[in-house]
Design a protein around this motif. Structure first.
Motif, PDB file in Angstrom:
ATOM      1  N   GLY A   1      -2.953 -11.785  -6.243  1.00  0.00           N
ATOM      2  CA  GLY A   1      -2.082 -12.459  -5.283  1.00  0.00           C
ATOM      3  C   GLY A   1      -0.700 -11.851  -5.186  1.00  0.00           C
ATOM      4  O   GLY A   1       0.216 -12.460  -4.641  1.00  0.00           O
ATOM      5  N   THR A   2      -0.521 -10.613  -5.688  1.00  0.00           N
ATOM      6  CA  THR A   2       0.817 -10.006  -5.664  1.00  0.00           C
ATOM      7  C   THR A   2       0.926  -8.858  -4.652  1.00  0.00           C
ATOM      8  O   THR A   2       1.933  -8.159  -4.626  1.00  0.00           O
ATOM      9  N   ALA A   3      -0.117  -8.630  -3.863  1.00  0.00           N
ATOM     10  CA  ALA A   3      -0.045  -7.571  -2.845  1.00  0.00           C
ATOM     11  C   ALA A   3      -0.986  -7.926  -1.697  1.00  0.00           C
ATOM     12  O   ALA A   3      -1.874  -8.769  -1.837  1.00  0.00           O
TER      13      ALA A   3
ATOM     14  N   GLU B   1      -7.422   1.316  -6.123  1.00  0.00           N
ATOM     15  CA  GLU B   1      -7.785   0.352  -7.163  1.00  0.00           C
ATOM     16  C   GLU B   1      -6.571  -0.509  -7.520  1.00  0.00           C
ATOM     17  O   GLU B   1      -6.684  -1.742  -7.634  1.00  0.00           O
ATOM     18  N   ARG B   2      -5.407   0.122  -7.673  1.00  0.00           N
ATOM     19  CA  ARG B   2      -4.216  -0.657  -8.041  1.00  0.00           C
ATOM     20  C   ARG B   2      -3.881  -1.683  -6.952  1.00  0.00           C
ATOM     21  O   ARG B   2      -3.479  -2.816  -7.242  1.00  0.00           O
ATOM     22  N   LEU B   3      -4.085  -1.298  -5.695  1.00  0.00           N
ATOM     23  CA  LEU B   3      -3.802  -2.238  -4.597  1.00  0.00           C
ATOM     24  C   LEU B   3      -4.776  -3.420  -4.634  1.00  0.00           C
ATOM     25  O   LEU B   3      -4.364  -4.586  -4.500  1.00  0.00           O
ATOM     26  N   TYR B   4      -6.070  -3.134  -4.824  1.00  0.00           N
ATOM     27  CA  TYR B   4      -7.051  -4.227  -4.849  1.00  0.00           C
ATOM     28  C   TYR B   4      -6.831  -5.146  -6.053  1.00  0.00           C
ATOM     29  O   TYR B   4      -7.031  -6.351  -5.957  1.00  0.00           O
TER      30      TYR B   4
ATOM     31  N   ALA C   1       0.838  -1.206   0.000  1.00  0.00           N
ATOM     32  CA  ALA C   1       0.000   0.000   0.000  1.00  0.00           C
ATOM     33  C   ALA C   1       0.870   1.252   0.000  1.00  0.00           C
ATOM     34  O   ALA C   1       0.605   2.216  -0.735  1.00  0.00           O
ATOM     35  N   THR C   2       1.933   1.235   0.782  1.00  0.00           N
ATOM     36  CA  THR C   2       2.814   2.401   0.867  1.00  0.00           C
ATOM     37  C   THR C   2       3.451   2.699  -0.494  1.00  0.00           C
ATOM     38  O   THR C   2       3.473   3.842  -0.953  1.00  0.00           O
TER      39      THR C   2
END
Ligand SMILES: C[S@@+](CC[C@H](N)C(=O)[O-])C[C@H]1O[C@@H](n2cnc3c(N)ncnc32)[C@H](O)[C@@H]1O
Length: 221
Positions: free
Chosen positions: A36-38, A27-30, A9-10
């Motif tokens: 499965g990459t974050a 959105e990019r984080l979700y 997230a940071t």
């Protein structure tokens, strides 16, 4: 953000904020989490204990009461509202959060909606008996705080209640967010028009004494 769960997230938030986009990183984080990459640091198995505790003490009947969950993320708290009988709307600016919540809870009574707190649908003004804001306003830069706060407050129906859960910041303390925790005066700022503070407290969930948060309840006349 310091915890290792916060690392993805940071990184995404830093890129997004540098480009002058205060919400695009969600959105990019979700999306990355769905691949499965974050890790989504606020994704938890159980609903927020401070919300659960407040709802247990809630003295009104829930059935048929309209509730809205601001920045609902993956739906954990919205599902709790739905289970308690609230006619629940839950919204998030991130389309993938809403899609994932619908997939996680395919039989949910909750109405999951993509919407932006900074430009909410006009029909939500004064429309909800219970408005829940948990750590979403603090996830937006301080420059957006006044509009975000006012838009949350406007959703409360006559006689309705707002509960705000947030991290705590001392007045005047500098912070390098996200998140940008709320000061007492920023909590008080939810009391717009005839929305009155009922109880403003700093509380810890049972068994987590170091995890102190604002829990502030307001009611519209
Ligand atoms: C820190 S997370 C908290 C999620 C959830 N409320 C919880 O307590 O677990 C903030 C959430 O608010 C959403 N969000 C951020 N800005 C928003 C906006 N302008 N409108 C709607 N949702 C927003 C993000 O996508 C994210 O899901």
């Amino acid at each position: 953000m310091t915890d290792s769960r916060d690392a993805d997230a940071t990184r995404l938030a830093t890129d997004s904020l540098t480009q002058g986009d205060p919400t695009g990183w969600f959105e990019r984080l979700y999306v990355a989490a769905a691949d499965g990459t974050a890790v989504v640091p606020w994704d938890a198995d159980e609903p927020n204990a401070l919300l659960v505790d407040w709802l247990e003490r809630h003295e009104r009947a829930n059935d048929g009461m309209r509730a809205i969950m601001v920045g609902c993320g993956l739906g954990r708290d919205a599902e709790h509202l739905g289970k308690l009988g609230f006619e629940t709307t839950a919204f998030d600016v991130a389309e993938t959060a809403i899609r994932t919540a619908r997939e996680r809870f395919p039989h949910s009574p909750v109405n999951y909606v993509v919407a932006d707190l900074l430009e909410p649908p006009a029909e939500w003004t004064g429309a909800f008996d219970v408005v829940v804001e948990s750590i979403t306003v603090q996830s937006l830069p301080v420059s957006l705080r006044a509009v975000a706060t006012a838009n949350v407050a406007r959703m409360v129906a006559p006689g309705g209640e707002l509960v705000v859960i947030a991290n705590i910041r001392e007045e005047g303390a500098e912070v390098d967010g996200p998140p940008w925790p709320l000061t007492r005066s920023e909590i008080d700022a939810f009391a717009i028009d005839d929305l009155q503070p009922i109880r403003v407290e700093q509380v810890s969930p049972a068994g987590r004494p170091g995890f102190t948060r604002w829990r502030a309840v307001f009611q519209r006349a």
